[in-house]
Motif scaffolding. Structure first.
Motif, PDB file in Angstrom:
ATOM      1  N   LEU A  26      14.904   9.470  48.923  1.00 25.17           N
ATOM      2  CA  LEU A  26      14.249  10.454  49.280  1.00 25.17           C
ATOM      3  C   LEU A  26      14.908  11.455  49.805  1.00 25.17           C
ATOM      4  O   LEU A  26      14.480  12.750  49.676  1.00 25.17           O
ATOM      5  CB  LEU A  26      13.028   9.987  50.271  1.00 25.17           C
ATOM      6  CG  LEU A  26      12.004   9.077  49.658  1.00 25.17           C
ATOM      7  CD1 LEU A  26      11.086   8.328  50.649  1.00 25.17           C
ATOM      8  CD2 LEU A  26      11.487   9.706  48.531  1.00 25.17           C
ATOM      9  N   LEU A  27      15.930  11.394  50.838  1.00 27.39           N
ATOM     10  CA  LEU A  27      16.721  12.420  51.429  1.00 27.39           C
ATOM     11  C   LEU A  27      17.616  13.133  50.173  1.00 27.39           C
ATOM     12  O   LEU A  27      17.371  14.301  50.509  1.00 27.39           O
ATOM     13  CB  LEU A  27      17.840  11.699  52.271  1.00 27.39           C
ATOM     14  CG  LEU A  27      18.708  12.835  53.179  1.00 27.39           C
ATOM     15  CD1 LEU A  27      17.792  13.328  54.220  1.00 27.39           C
ATOM     16  CD2 LEU A  27      19.847  11.677  53.817  1.00 27.39           C
ATOM     17  N   ALA A  28      17.739  12.386  49.315  1.00 32.83           N
ATOM     18  CA  ALA A  28      18.660  13.094  48.119  1.00 32.83           C
ATOM     19  C   ALA A  28      17.698  13.968  47.461  1.00 32.83           C
ATOM     20  O   ALA A  28      18.270  15.107  47.294  1.00 32.83           O
ATOM     21  CB  ALA A  28      19.441  12.163  47.255  1.00 32.83           C
ATOM     22  N   ILE A  29      16.564  13.561  47.282  1.00 34.22           N
ATOM     23  CA  ILE A  29      15.684  14.252  46.381  1.00 34.22           C
ATOM     24  C   ILE A  29      15.285  15.579  47.349  1.00 34.22           C
ATOM     25  O   ILE A  29      15.312  16.722  46.806  1.00 34.22           O
ATOM     26  CB  ILE A  29      14.285  13.409  46.198  1.00 34.22           C
ATOM     27  CG1 ILE A  29      14.784  12.441  45.153  1.00 34.22           C
ATOM     28  CG2 ILE A  29      13.287  14.551  45.915  1.00 34.22           C
ATOM     29  CD1 ILE A  29      13.296  11.612  44.894  1.00 34.22           C
ATOM     30  N   ALA A  30      15.090  15.405  48.677  1.00 42.65           N
ATOM     31  CA  ALA A  30      14.660  16.529  49.560  1.00 42.65           C
ATOM     32  C   ALA A  30      15.718  17.525  49.549  1.00 42.65           C
ATOM     33  O   ALA A  30      15.611  18.784  49.331  1.00 42.65           O
ATOM     34  CB  ALA A  30      14.312  15.829  50.937  1.00 42.65           C
ATOM     35  N   ALA A  31      17.147  17.052  49.837  1.00 41.85           N
ATOM     36  CA  ALA A  31      18.231  18.008  49.655  1.00 41.85           C
ATOM     37  C   ALA A  31      18.296  18.759  48.587  1.00 41.85           C
ATOM     38  O   ALA A  31      18.577  19.986  48.328  1.00 41.85           O
ATOM     39  CB  ALA A  31      19.469  17.150  49.960  1.00 41.85           C
ATOM     40  N   SER A  32      18.109  17.916  47.182  1.00 44.76           N
ATOM     41  CA  SER A  32      18.229  18.718  46.076  1.00 44.76           C
ATOM     42  C   SER A  32      17.228  19.853  45.672  1.00 44.76           C
ATOM     43  O   SER A  32      17.225  20.845  45.310  1.00 44.76           O
ATOM     44  CB  SER A  32      18.165  17.828  44.851  1.00 44.76           C
ATOM     45  OG  SER A  32      18.704  16.742  44.968  1.00 44.76           O
ATOM     46  N   ALA A  33      15.751  19.597  46.269  1.00 41.27           N
ATOM     47  CA  ALA A  33      14.774  20.279  46.427  1.00 41.27           C
ATOM     48  C   ALA A  33      15.174  21.552  47.176  1.00 41.27           C
ATOM     49  O   ALA A  33      14.443  22.864  46.560  1.00 41.27           O
ATOM     50  CB  ALA A  33      13.562  19.323  46.601  1.00 41.27           C
ATOM     51  N   LEU A  34      15.742  21.250  48.151  1.00 37.14           N
ATOM     52  CA  LEU A  34      15.924  22.494  49.010  1.00 37.14           C
ATOM     53  C   LEU A  34      17.115  23.610  48.462  1.00 37.14           C
ATOM     54  O   LEU A  34      16.697  24.727  48.261  1.00 37.14           O
ATOM     55  CB  LEU A  34      16.594  21.973  50.324  1.00 37.14           C
ATOM     56  CG  LEU A  34      16.963  23.036  51.467  1.00 37.14           C
ATOM     57  CD1 LEU A  34      15.795  23.779  51.821  1.00 37.14           C
ATOM     58  CD2 LEU A  34      17.903  22.366  52.316  1.00 37.14           C
ATOM     59  N   VAL A  35      18.016  22.818  47.605  1.00 34.84           N
ATOM     60  CA  VAL A  35      18.825  23.740  47.030  1.00 34.84           C
ATOM     61  C   VAL A  35      18.199  24.534  45.804  1.00 34.84           C
ATOM     62  O   VAL A  35      18.265  25.740  45.623  1.00 34.84           O
ATOM     63  CB  VAL A  35      19.945  22.746  46.340  1.00 34.84           C
ATOM     64  CG1 VAL A  35      20.998  23.823  45.511  1.00 34.84           C
ATOM     65  CG2 VAL A  35      20.936  22.094  47.652  1.00 34.84           C
ATOM     66  N   GLY A  49      16.122  29.413  43.897  1.00 32.25           N
ATOM     67  CA  GLY A  49      15.086  30.115  43.054  1.00 32.25           C
ATOM     68  C   GLY A  49      14.524  31.416  43.969  1.00 32.25           C
ATOM     69  O   GLY A  49      14.072  32.481  43.201  1.00 32.25           O
ATOM     70  N   SER A  50      14.755  31.397  45.155  1.00 32.06           N
ATOM     71  CA  SER A  50      14.457  32.559  45.905  1.00 32.06           C
ATOM     72  C   SER A  50      15.332  33.769  45.939  1.00 32.06           C
ATOM     73  O   SER A  50      14.892  34.798  46.705  1.00 32.06           O
ATOM     74  CB  SER A  50      14.198  32.072  47.363  1.00 32.06           C
ATOM     75  OG  SER A  50      15.393  32.074  48.085  1.00 32.06           O
ATOM     76  N   PHE A  51      16.309  33.710  45.353  1.00 32.17           N
ATOM     77  CA  PHE A  51      17.462  34.857  45.229  1.00 32.17           C
ATOM     78  C   PHE A  51      16.738  36.128  44.735  1.00 32.17           C
ATOM     79  O   PHE A  51      16.828  36.938  45.336  1.00 32.17           O
ATOM     80  CB  PHE A  51      18.525  34.596  44.460  1.00 32.17           C
ATOM     81  CG  PHE A  51      19.615  33.597  45.132  1.00 32.17           C
ATOM     82  CD1 PHE A  51      20.233  34.300  46.508  1.00 32.17           C
ATOM     83  CD2 PHE A  51      20.092  32.624  45.079  1.00 32.17           C
ATOM     84  CE1 PHE A  51      21.116  33.706  47.276  1.00 32.17           C
ATOM     85  CE2 PHE A  51      21.106  31.803  45.928  1.00 32.17           C
ATOM     86  CZ  PHE A  51      21.490  32.321  46.799  1.00 32.17           C
ATOM     87  N   PRO A  52      16.074  35.889  43.411  1.00 23.66           N
ATOM     88  CA  PRO A  52      15.726  37.411  42.814  1.00 23.66           C
ATOM     89  C   PRO A  52      14.496  37.772  43.909  1.00 23.66           C
ATOM     90  O   PRO A  52      14.468  39.155  44.179  1.00 23.66           O
ATOM     91  CB  PRO A  52      14.784  36.965  41.544  1.00 23.66           C
ATOM     92  CG  PRO A  52      15.611  35.644  41.438  1.00 23.66           C
ATOM     93  CD  PRO A  52      15.853  34.987  42.638  1.00 23.66           C
ATOM     94  N   ALA A  53      13.463  36.893  44.378  1.00 24.17           N
ATOM     95  CA  ALA A  53      12.508  37.497  45.375  1.00 24.17           C
ATOM     96  C   ALA A  53      13.380  38.318  46.818  1.00 24.17           C
ATOM     97  O   ALA A  53      12.814  39.269  47.031  1.00 24.17           O
ATOM     98  CB  ALA A  53      11.762  36.177  45.923  1.00 24.17           C
TER      99      ALA A  53
END
Lengths: 181, 354
Positions: free
Chosen positions: A17-26, A31-35
């Motif tokens: 789950l930690l690996a999934i959360a870390a990947s989601a964060l990345v 994804g927030s760069f253009p915004a």
């Protein structure tokens, strides 16, 4: 967790789950760069708009004063300025103009007091890169007035006006020198 | 005097602090503020949206470097240990009032000596205050005033990682610039050394200070306790001499009382502000810089002090507490007196009596 520690099933689930959360964060951060870029551009534009609006308003508000100044009618300029200052006592520009007029009239202690009030209200007037900067005028005033203000104060330390003038010039000198505010 | 490994690391730390303390100003930081932990905290609090002074908002990379450099050093030296659990709220409040004292003086203990070595003689009142404050703190310690002992058992395992993780997040903020991060385009926060230079200097100083335990108030404390035998004395001397030489060689040494950059002439308040900082620093085991370094090596109590420092950085700007060249505002005077109420009241209540 130590290197020799044995991982049980629960640990493995947590790590997964930690690996999934870390990947989601990345993924979400990327994804927030253009915004983000849009937000920064919008903010810069808002700042630019605010600065231009302020410049326009000041020009309009103080037009009678600057007109009288350009015509060399300093007393009249001061009278008109007092009217504006009484309506907008929290605006730095009026005090800076007062400093400039008194400087041209040779009333150097009054000029210093005007600049001090203006700079305390808005530090932009002493910044090097600001479009409102009066740094050069203030610099010349300090260089010209400080030696005489120091000797005048030394000769009559009980005079509060001389003390205040010296304090004003020292304040301006300190702000010109930079440092943290 | 025995020249051992510890003495060399301490001296090297002092040397680096003196060098970067002046050179960061040469490279772009505000005058006499190459390194000023309290100014950097105020700037960073503003950058994170905790106050809205548009002239004091910039996430200072040096701060991040101090914590992450200390973290790297603690891992490298195998000294990283999660520890804490002693008087957390008092430490938080102490961190808050550390920044209040610094804001009233205009600068942390490092900047105090940077100002002094640049010829700012108004800082002498602060030097006297800091020494007096450390002396009072030591007197308190000798009479049984203590915040309690740090204990690895009292801190949940891994809690010491939270501070380095938070500062790692701040580092990411610098590179990805989220929309809520603010950076001044005018005023002293618009003046800064290039990002990579600031960050590298911070990392080097954090790394060196973690290994050597060097800090300004710690040096004064050890000198008062041990005199010439104190190894930190040599770190302090290296710091002062290096800063003075770099100031002289870069033409920044301008001796005088009046018109110095980022200073005022309210000597009593300079004395009291730094006195408060000295006293609190002894109680919580280090100046603002040392709190950052300790938070990087797993000390969650120091991390709480750092959190208090961030709140302090926001409040001194938002509540008109911070002094300026014009002097100390009424709010600043009230805040310093409140800080002394905390120290004095806390000392009475915390004192262990036989």
């Amino acid at each position: 967790m130590t290197p020799n520690m044995k991982l049980d099933r629960f640990d493995k689930i947590l790590l997964f789950l930690l690996a999934i959360a870390a990947s989601a964060l990345v993924v979400y951060s990327a994804g927030s760069f253009p915004a983000k870029t849009t937000a920064i551009e919008t903010r810069s534009m808002e700042r630019e708009l605010a600065a231009q609006a302020r410049a326009g308003l000041l020009e309009k508000l103080y037009a009678p004063v600057t007109g009288a100044m350009q015509a060399g009618q300093y007393q009249e300029a001061l009278l008109k300025l007092e009217e504006v200052i009484s309506r907008y006592p929290g605006d730095a520009h009026g005090f800076i103009l007062k400093g400039e007029i008194l400087c041209r009239m040779g009333v150097l202690d009054g000029a210093a007091a005007g600049f001090v009030r203006g700079v305390k209200l808005n530090g932009d007037y002493i910044d090097k890169n600001s479009s409102f900067s009066k740094r050069d005028t203030i610099s010349v005033l300090v260089e010209k007035s400080l030696p005489s203000a120091q000797s005048a104060y030394k000769s009559s330390r009980s005079n509060p006006a001389l003390k205040e003038n010296l304090a004003n010039l020292n304040y301006l000198k300190s702000r010109l020198a930079g440092g943290c505010e | 005097m025995r020249l051992d490994r510890h003495m060399i690391t301490v001296t090297l730390s002092g040397l680096l602090l003196g060098f970067f303390g002046v050179m960061l100003s040469v490279w772009g930081n505000p005058e006499n503020s190459g390194i000023c932990v309290s100014c950097f905290i105020e700037n960073s609090a503003g950058a994170l949206g905790l106050h809205n002074n548009p002239r004091l908002q910039y996430l200072r990379p040096e701060l991040i470097g101090f914590v992450l450099g200390a973290f790297a050093s603690a891992l490298f030296r195998r000294e990283f240990r999660s520890r804490g659990g002693s008087a957390p709220l008092l430490r938080f409040a102490s961190g808050f009032f550390l920044i209040v004292g610094c804001a009233v003086f205009i600068g942390c203990p490092i900047k105090l000596f940077l100002r002094f070595t640049a010829g700012d003689l108004t800082s002498l009142a602060g030097v006297a205050g800091l020494v007096a404050g450390v002396g009072c703190g030591l007197k308190g310690l000798s009479k049984g005033v203590e915040l309690g002992r740090l204990s690895p058992a009292a801190a949940p395992r891994g809690s010491g990682l939270l501070a380095p993780a938070a500062f790692l997040m701040f580092l990411l903020f610098i590179f990805i610039s989220p929309s809520f991060l603010v950076a001044s385009e005018k005023g002293s926060s618009a003046q800064h050394a290039p990002l990579l230079i600031s960050l590298s200097a911070g990392l080097a100083l954090g790394f060196a200070a973690q290994g050597s335990r060097f800090c300004i108030t710690g040096s004064i404390r050890d000198i008062l306790l041990m005199g010439r035998r104190a190894p930190l004395l040599w770190g302090g001397i290296a710091f002062l001499v290096t800063a003075l030489l770099v100031n002289l060689s870069t033409g920044r040494f301008k001796p005088g009382f009046a018109g110095q950059p980022g200073s005022h002439q309210e000597y009593i308040w300079s004395f009291l502000g730094m006195g408060l900082v000295g006293w609190l620093s002894v109680l919580i085991g280090g100046c603002p810089f040392r709190q950052l370094v300790k938070s990087g090596e797993g000390d969650s109590d120091a991390a709480l002090a750092v959190a208090g420092m961030f709140l302090g950085g926001a409040v001194v700007q938002g509540w008109d507490i911070a002094a300026t060249s014009a002097g100390v505002p009424l709010g600043g005077k009230i805040a310093v007196i409140s800080g002394f109420l905390l120290v004095l009241g806390g000392s009475i209540l915390l004192r262990e009596r036989e």
